[in-house]
Design a protein around this motif. Structure first.
Motif, PDB file in Angstrom:
ATOM      1  N   TYR A  51       1.763  12.816   1.733  1.00  0.00           N
ATOM      2  CA  TYR A  51       2.844  13.514   2.439  1.00  0.00           C
ATOM      3  C   TYR A  51       2.547  13.536   3.935  1.00  0.00           C
ATOM      4  CZ  TYR A  51       5.769  17.382   4.051  1.00  0.00           C
ATOM      5  OH  TYR A  51       6.664  18.158   4.744  1.00  0.00           O
ATOM      6  N   ARG A  52       1.313  13.870   4.289  1.00  0.00           N
ATOM      7  CA  ARG A  52       0.926  13.943   5.698  1.00  0.00           C
ATOM      8  C   ARG A  52       0.980  12.580   6.374  1.00  0.00           C
ATOM      9  NH1 ARG A  52      -4.626  15.713   5.409  1.00  0.00           N
ATOM     10  NH2 ARG A  52      -4.676  14.755   7.448  1.00  0.00           N
ATOM     11  N   LYS A  53       0.669  11.520   5.640  1.00  0.00           N
ATOM     12  CA  LYS A  53       0.563  10.188   6.237  1.00  0.00           C
ATOM     13  C   LYS A  53       1.789   9.319   5.979  1.00  0.00           C
ATOM     14  CE  LYS A  53      -4.394  10.434   5.986  1.00  0.00           C
ATOM     15  NZ  LYS A  53      -5.620   9.941   5.429  1.00  0.00           N
ATOM     16  N   TRP A  54       2.832   9.887   5.427  1.00  0.00           N
ATOM     17  CA  TRP A  54       4.008   9.107   5.021  1.00  0.00           C
ATOM     18  C   TRP A  54       4.578   8.271   6.158  1.00  0.00           C
ATOM     19  CZ3 TRP A  54       5.769   8.131   0.294  1.00  0.00           C
ATOM     20  CH2 TRP A  54       7.016   7.515   0.174  1.00  0.00           C
ATOM     21  N   ARG A  55       4.690   8.829   7.340  1.00  0.00           N
ATOM     22  CA  ARG A  55       5.300   8.106   8.461  1.00  0.00           C
ATOM     23  C   ARG A  55       4.440   6.940   8.932  1.00  0.00           C
ATOM     24  NH1 ARG A  55       7.224  13.585  11.046  1.00  0.00           N
ATOM     25  NH2 ARG A  55       9.236  13.739  10.012  1.00  0.00           N
ATOM     26  N   ARG A  56       3.137   7.007   8.630  1.00  0.00           N
ATOM     27  CA  ARG A  56       2.241   5.938   9.062  1.00  0.00           C
ATOM     28  C   ARG A  56       2.100   4.832   8.020  1.00  0.00           C
ATOM     29  NH1 ARG A  56      -2.798   9.276  10.724  1.00  0.00           N
ATOM     30  NH2 ARG A  56      -1.738  10.883   9.567  1.00  0.00           N
ATOM     31  N   LEU A  57       2.688   5.004   6.853  1.00  0.00           N
ATOM     32  CA  LEU A  57       2.635   3.953   5.840  1.00  0.00           C
ATOM     33  C   LEU A  57       3.422   2.751   6.357  1.00  0.00           C
ATOM     34  CD1 LEU A  57       3.256   5.748   2.425  1.00  0.00           C
ATOM     35  CD2 LEU A  57       1.145   4.733   3.224  1.00  0.00           C
ATOM     36  N   ARG A  58       2.793   1.611   6.351  1.00  0.00           N
ATOM     37  CA  ARG A  58       3.473   0.404   6.833  1.00  0.00           C
ATOM     38  C   ARG A  58       4.569  -0.019   5.868  1.00  0.00           C
ATOM     39  NH1 ARG A  58      -2.019  -1.182   7.703  1.00  0.00           N
ATOM     40  NH2 ARG A  58      -2.548  -0.770   9.860  1.00  0.00           N
ATOM     41  N   ASP A  59       4.292   0.176   4.597  1.00  0.00           N
ATOM     42  CA  ASP A  59       5.227  -0.258   3.564  1.00  0.00           C
ATOM     43  C   ASP A  59       5.300   0.845   2.520  1.00  0.00           C
ATOM     44  OD1 ASP A  59       6.732  -1.609   1.692  1.00  0.00           O
ATOM     45  OD2 ASP A  59       5.137  -2.992   1.114  1.00  0.00           O
ATOM     46  N   THR A  60       6.443   1.482   2.385  1.00  0.00           N
ATOM     47  CA  THR A  60       6.561   2.576   1.411  1.00  0.00           C
ATOM     48  C   THR A  60       6.413   2.075  -0.013  1.00  0.00           C
ATOM     49  OG1 THR A  60       8.976   2.419   1.502  1.00  0.00           O
ATOM     50  CG2 THR A  60       7.926   4.081   2.903  1.00  0.00           C
ATOM     51  N   GLU A  61       6.557   0.771  -0.219  1.00  0.00           N
ATOM     52  CA  GLU A  61       6.331   0.201  -1.547  1.00  0.00           C
ATOM     53  C   GLU A  61       4.850   0.278  -1.919  1.00  0.00           C
ATOM     54  OE1 GLU A  61       8.826  -0.832  -3.623  1.00  0.00           O
ATOM     55  OE2 GLU A  61      10.137  -0.068  -2.036  1.00  0.00           O
ATOM     56  N   ALA A  62       3.992   0.360  -0.915  1.00  0.00           N
ATOM     57  CA  ALA A  62       2.552   0.442  -1.149  1.00  0.00           C
ATOM     58  C   ALA A  62       2.099   1.878  -1.414  1.00  0.00           C
ATOM     59  CB  ALA A  62       1.805  -0.125   0.048  1.00  0.00           C
ATOM     60  N   ALA A  63       3.023   2.804  -1.460  1.00  0.00           N
ATOM     61  CA  ALA A  63       2.672   4.219  -1.630  1.00  0.00           C
ATOM     62  C   ALA A  63       1.941   4.466  -2.947  1.00  0.00           C
ATOM     63  CB  ALA A  63       3.932   5.084  -1.552  1.00  0.00           C
ATOM     64  N   GLU A  64       2.324   3.781  -4.008  1.00  0.00           N
ATOM     65  CA  GLU A  64       1.648   3.967  -5.289  1.00  0.00           C
ATOM     66  C   GLU A  64       0.182   3.540  -5.198  1.00  0.00           C
ATOM     67  OE1 GLU A  64       1.620   2.474  -9.942  1.00  0.00           O
ATOM     68  OE2 GLU A  64       3.088   1.623  -8.561  1.00  0.00           O
ATOM     69  N   ALA A  65      -0.070   2.409  -4.573  1.00  0.00           N
ATOM     70  CA  ALA A  65      -1.445   1.931  -4.419  1.00  0.00           C
ATOM     71  C   ALA A  65      -2.251   2.891  -3.545  1.00  0.00           C
ATOM     72  CB  ALA A  65      -1.452   0.528  -3.814  1.00  0.00           C
ATOM     73  N   TYR A  66      -1.643   3.399  -2.485  1.00  0.00           N
ATOM     74  CA  TYR A  66      -2.318   4.370  -1.618  1.00  0.00           C
ATOM     75  C   TYR A  66      -2.642   5.637  -2.414  1.00  0.00           C
ATOM     76  CZ  TYR A  66      -3.176   7.735   2.064  1.00  0.00           C
ATOM     77  OH  TYR A  66      -3.741   8.708   2.836  1.00  0.00           O
ATOM     78  N   LEU A  67      -1.697   6.093  -3.200  1.00  0.00           N
ATOM     79  CA  LEU A  67      -1.894   7.289  -4.018  1.00  0.00           C
ATOM     80  C   LEU A  67      -3.020   7.066  -5.024  1.00  0.00           C
ATOM     81  CD1 LEU A  67      -0.701  10.114  -4.549  1.00  0.00           C
ATOM     82  CD2 LEU A  67       0.858   9.040  -6.165  1.00  0.00           C
ATOM     83  N   ARG A  68      -3.022   5.909  -5.674  1.00  0.00           N
ATOM     84  CA  ARG A  68      -4.052   5.581  -6.658  1.00  0.00           C
ATOM     85  C   ARG A  68      -5.438   5.566  -6.012  1.00  0.00           C
ATOM     86  NH1 ARG A  68      -1.465   1.835  -9.256  1.00  0.00           N
ATOM     87  NH2 ARG A  68      -1.788   0.271  -7.655  1.00  0.00           N
ATOM     88  N   SER A  69      -5.565   4.917  -4.850  1.00  0.00           N
ATOM     89  CA  SER A  69      -6.875   4.867  -4.203  1.00  0.00           C
ATOM     90  C   SER A  69      -7.293   6.244  -3.704  1.00  0.00           C
ATOM     91  CB  SER A  69      -6.898   3.833  -3.071  1.00  0.00           C
ATOM     92  OG  SER A  69      -6.155   4.257  -1.968  1.00  0.00           O
ATOM     93  N   THR A  70      -6.336   7.070  -3.312  1.00  0.00           N
ATOM     94  CA  THR A  70      -6.654   8.431  -2.888  1.00  0.00           C
ATOM     95  C   THR A  70      -7.172   9.254  -4.062  1.00  0.00           C
ATOM     96  OG1 THR A  70      -4.960   8.309  -1.165  1.00  0.00           O
ATOM     97  CG2 THR A  70      -5.734  10.501  -1.769  1.00  0.00           C
ATOM     98  N   VAL A  71      -6.560   9.116  -5.235  1.00  0.00           N
ATOM     99  CA  VAL A  71      -7.045   9.814  -6.430  1.00  0.00           C
ATOM    100  C   VAL A  71      -8.465   9.353  -6.760  1.00  0.00           C
ATOM    101  CG1 VAL A  71      -6.716  10.075  -8.939  1.00  0.00           C
ATOM    102  CG2 VAL A  71      -4.765  10.327  -7.399  1.00  0.00           C
TER     103      VAL A  71
END
Length: 171
Positions: A51-71
């Motif tokens: 949520y905090r880094k949403w605007r800095r995501l280059r590709d919102t399609e990569a959000a799942e991968a970012y979430l997975r690596s964060t977990v």
């Protein structure tokens, strides 16, 4: 008169709501399988970070991968923290208590496998969970774990060998 809503904020809210709806249960399962003692908090923290880094995501399609690596990273950090904290406790707990949520996610026939999986080193366990439970490819696993593809192969092979040996020993 209320100020008009920021379109970027509306996009972030909608994107996160969709991400939560689609992936919350799989991220919770991932945290449980990786050995988090508080999987709900790990997943909540991961959603907060995205949520905090949403605007800095280059590709919102990569959000799942970012979430997975964060977990993965949060679970790894919490396990390390608990190991350090337990070293400084005079009487460490004899038995790990499994949360009701964790127990509900696992069927009886999975308990033996999960117990054996929990005995593996953290990196081997992570590689196996990401590969066989989530069905990720080598490159995706490498990105989630922050390691090379060669290391993924090594951790997966060693983890499978150790898991096979542990399962055969329990028969």
């Amino acid at each position: 008169m209320p100020a008009p809503a920021d379109p970027a904020e509306l996009e972030r809210e909608a994107g996160l709501a969709g991400l939560f709806e689609l992936h919350y249960s799989s991220m919770l399962r991932l945290a449980v399988l990786l050995g988090a003692d508080d999987p709900e908090n790990v997943v909540a923290e991961a959603y907060y970070q995205i949520y905090r880094k949403w605007r800095r995501l280059r590709d919102t399609e990569a959000a799942e991968a970012y979430l997975r690596s964060t977990v993965c990273n949060l679970t790894r950090m919490r396990i390390r923290h608990l190991q350090v904290a337990r070293k400084h406790v005079e009487n460490p707990p004899e038995e790990t208590v499994v949360s009701a949520e964790s127990a509900a996610l696992l069927r009886d026939d999975q308990r033996v496998l999960i117990d054996a999986l929990q005995q593996l080193p953290a990196r081997q366990r992570e590689a196996l969970v990401l590969r066989h439970w989530l069905g990720l490819k080598e490159g995706e696993i490498a990105a989630a774990m922050g390691i090379s593809s060669g290391s993924v192969k090594t951790h997966t092979a060693r983890g499978l060998a150790a898991l096979t040996q542990a399962m055969e020993a329990r028969r």
